[in-house]
Design a protein around this motif. Structure first.
Motif, PDB file in Angstrom:
ATOM      1  N   THR A  83      18.514  77.154  69.673  1.00  0.00           N
ATOM      2  CA  THR A  83      18.268  77.602  71.035  1.00  0.00           C
ATOM      3  C   THR A  83      18.483  76.484  72.051  1.00  0.00           C
ATOM      4  O   THR A  83      19.167  76.666  73.059  1.00  0.00           O
ATOM      5  CB  THR A  83      16.829  78.133  71.169  1.00  0.00           C
ATOM      6  OG1 THR A  83      16.673  79.251  70.290  1.00  0.00           O
ATOM      7  CG2 THR A  83      16.515  78.564  72.599  1.00  0.00           C
ATOM      8  N   ASN A 172      14.108  84.950  65.255  1.00  0.00           N
ATOM      9  CA  ASN A 172      14.280  83.772  66.101  1.00  0.00           C
ATOM     10  C   ASN A 172      14.109  84.086  67.577  1.00  0.00           C
ATOM     11  O   ASN A 172      13.933  83.160  68.385  1.00  0.00           O
ATOM     12  CB  ASN A 172      15.622  83.084  65.863  1.00  0.00           C
ATOM     13  CG  ASN A 172      15.520  81.603  66.173  1.00  0.00           C
ATOM     14  OD1 ASN A 172      14.438  81.017  66.115  1.00  0.00           O
ATOM     15  ND2 ASN A 172      16.637  80.983  66.510  1.00  0.00           N
ATOM     16  N   TRP A 173      14.135  85.328  67.945  1.00  0.00           N
ATOM     17  CA  TRP A 173      13.704  85.690  69.294  1.00  0.00           C
ATOM     18  C   TRP A 173      12.247  85.259  69.472  1.00  0.00           C
ATOM     19  O   TRP A 173      11.878  84.629  70.464  1.00  0.00           O
ATOM     20  CB  TRP A 173      13.863  87.193  69.490  1.00  0.00           C
ATOM     21  CG  TRP A 173      13.584  87.703  70.874  1.00  0.00           C
ATOM     22  CD1 TRP A 173      13.060  87.020  71.936  1.00  0.00           C
ATOM     23  CD2 TRP A 173      13.823  89.028  71.348  1.00  0.00           C
ATOM     24  NE1 TRP A 173      12.950  87.828  73.034  1.00  0.00           N
ATOM     25  CE2 TRP A 173      13.412  89.077  72.704  1.00  0.00           C
ATOM     26  CE3 TRP A 173      14.331  90.187  70.762  1.00  0.00           C
ATOM     27  CZ2 TRP A 173      13.501  90.241  73.469  1.00  0.00           C
ATOM     28  CZ3 TRP A 173      14.422  91.338  71.529  1.00  0.00           C
ATOM     29  CH2 TRP A 173      14.021  91.363  72.863  1.00  0.00           C
ATOM     30  N   SER A 176      11.822  81.144  68.695  1.00  0.00           N
ATOM     31  CA  SER A 176      12.278  80.329  69.816  1.00  0.00           C
ATOM     32  C   SER A 176      11.412  80.529  71.050  1.00  0.00           C
ATOM     33  O   SER A 176      11.267  79.605  71.859  1.00  0.00           O
ATOM     34  CB  SER A 176      13.743  80.653  70.132  1.00  0.00           C
ATOM     35  OG  SER A 176      14.583  80.166  69.101  1.00  0.00           O
ATOM     36  N   THR A 177      10.832  81.702  71.191  1.00  0.00           N
ATOM     37  CA  THR A 177       9.852  81.889  72.257  1.00  0.00           C
ATOM     38  C   THR A 177       8.656  80.973  72.018  1.00  0.00           C
ATOM     39  O   THR A 177       8.091  80.403  72.961  1.00  0.00           O
ATOM     40  CB  THR A 177       9.390  83.353  72.317  1.00  0.00           C
ATOM     41  OG1 THR A 177      10.528  84.191  72.605  1.00  0.00           O
ATOM     42  CG2 THR A 177       8.342  83.565  73.404  1.00  0.00           C
ATOM     43  N   VAL A 180       9.786  77.401  72.983  1.00  0.00           N
ATOM     44  CA  VAL A 180       9.745  77.266  74.437  1.00  0.00           C
ATOM     45  C   VAL A 180       8.298  77.312  74.927  1.00  0.00           C
ATOM     46  O   VAL A 180       7.926  76.631  75.895  1.00  0.00           O
ATOM     47  CB  VAL A 180      10.592  78.376  75.097  1.00  0.00           C
ATOM     48  CG1 VAL A 180      10.456  78.334  76.614  1.00  0.00           C
ATOM     49  CG2 VAL A 180      12.061  78.219  74.691  1.00  0.00           C
ATOM     50  N   GLY A 248      17.993  83.425  68.797  1.00  0.00           N
ATOM     51  CA  GLY A 248      17.429  82.369  69.622  1.00  0.00           C
ATOM     52  C   GLY A 248      18.201  82.149  70.900  1.00  0.00           C
ATOM     53  O   GLY A 248      17.619  82.025  71.984  1.00  0.00           O
ATOM     54  N   VAL A 252      16.595  84.170  74.170  1.00  0.00           N
ATOM     55  CA  VAL A 252      15.670  83.184  74.738  1.00  0.00           C
ATOM     56  C   VAL A 252      16.397  82.248  75.700  1.00  0.00           C
ATOM     57  O   VAL A 252      16.083  82.198  76.890  1.00  0.00           O
ATOM     58  CB  VAL A 252      14.965  82.375  73.631  1.00  0.00           C
ATOM     59  CG1 VAL A 252      14.007  81.349  74.250  1.00  0.00           C
ATOM     60  CG2 VAL A 252      14.191  83.305  72.703  1.00  0.00           C
ATOM     61  N   LEU A 256      16.966  82.882  80.155  1.00  0.00           N
ATOM     62  CA  LEU A 256      16.326  81.905  81.040  1.00  0.00           C
ATOM     63  C   LEU A 256      17.352  81.222  81.931  1.00  0.00           C
ATOM     64  O   LEU A 256      17.102  80.983  83.125  1.00  0.00           O
ATOM     65  CB  LEU A 256      15.566  80.864  80.216  1.00  0.00           C
ATOM     66  CG  LEU A 256      14.227  81.319  79.630  1.00  0.00           C
ATOM     67  CD1 LEU A 256      13.702  80.310  78.619  1.00  0.00           C
ATOM     68  CD2 LEU A 256      13.201  81.548  80.737  1.00  0.00           C
TER      69      LEU A 256
END
Length: 292
Positions: A83, A172-173, A176-177, A180, A248, A252, A256
């Motif tokens: 990510t 991985n959504w 990776s959240t 972050v 990711g 993510v 952003l």
């Protein structure tokens, strides 16, 4: 608890991605090795609790312990660099070339694999008294997980492969959240809370995490699971790895960037823009990136 606003969060993510690419080979391997070791110890803990108390939700609630510790210590998972580093590359962060990104991914993969295999061997010894007795109920559960999440997908053919890939994306959504999330707060408690929620969700839902699977499946094979290394690679690790990469970055990092890039002063700096645009500076001291 102090909250980092999204534009500032995006700037910190880009700086973190650039920082990871600039690490030496030794630093990258050690950080990756320890990250996988801590994460997979957390997975072993969660499976043990779930099996012994008979409640998967309890295991899911406890699993984030390993993830939280590894990010507070500044270690790196492949799912996280999937990510952060592409985001730094896309926004032309200094020193982040395509080749440097591939080097980082390769080293982190090797380090994560070594750390996960180490824990797999140690836990197999733990559950069998050094392979002198049959595995206990937890060891048997680990073997069953490996069977269900390899040959179980294979039984459904292409539909099983699609499901596996989607579970990797969804995983991985959330992971990776969590990565972050560690950067959203400036307090330890805030970081813990922001990491805990998405990691608990992914584990309870049974999404596929390539690094956790580097532990679950080798340990399952050592503990008598009825599947092969080829089953593991074809019907889990490779599709999961690809799904993790897509999840990711797509759900993510990219949102952003599109939502907050202009406010962060980097809206026109991505590689998708015309050549000649200025490259934003996203400076951040290494000490500020420990939780990234």
């Amino acid at each position: 608890m102090p909250h980092v606003k999204p534009p500032d969060l995006l700037t910190a993510m880009i700086a973190a991605g650039g920082s990871k690419v600039s690490q030496s080979t030794r630093e990258t391997l050690v950080r990756a090795y320890m990250a996988a070791a801590l994460l997979t110890l957390g997975a072993a803990f969660a499976v043990t609790v779930s099996t012994r108390v008979g409640n998967p939700l309890v295991g899911a609630m406890l699993f984030p312990v390993g993830f939280i510790m590894l990010y507070l210590l500044g270690y790196d998972l492949l799912t996280g660099v999937f990510t952060l580093v592409p985001l730094a590359w896309l926004t032309r962060a200094p020193g982040v070339s395509f080749g440097a990104m591939m080097r980082n991914w390769g080293l982190v993969f090797l380090g994560n694999l070594a750390g996960a295999l180490t824990v797999a061997l140690l836990m197999a010894i733990y559950f069998t008294y050094g392979f002198s007795v049959e595995p206990d109920e937890v060891g048997q559960a680990l073997g069953t997980i490996g069977e269900g999440r390899t040959v179980g997908y294979a039984e459904h053919g292409a539909a099983g492969m699609l499901t596996l890939f989607v579970r990797g994306v969804l995983c991985n959504w959330m992971v990776s959240t969590g990565v972050v999330g560690a950067m959203m707060s400036k307090s330890v408690i805030g970081k813990v809370v922001c990491m805990w929620m998405p990691i608990m969700l992914f584990f309870y839902m049974g999404f596929e995490h390539s690094i956790v699977n580097m532990f679950l499946f080798p340990s399952g094979l050592m503990l008598g699971g009825d599947f092969t290394i080829v089953d593991y690679l074809v019907w889990n690790e490779i599709p999961t790895l690809l799904g993790n990469l897509v999840g990711g970055f797509t759900f993510v990092a990219l949102p952003l960037l599109l939502a907050h890039g202009r406010q962060a002063g980097i809206g026109g700096s991505s590689r998708s823009q015309q050549e000649g645009t200025t490259t934003p500076s996203a400076p951040a001291r290494e000490s500020e990136l420990v939780a990234s």
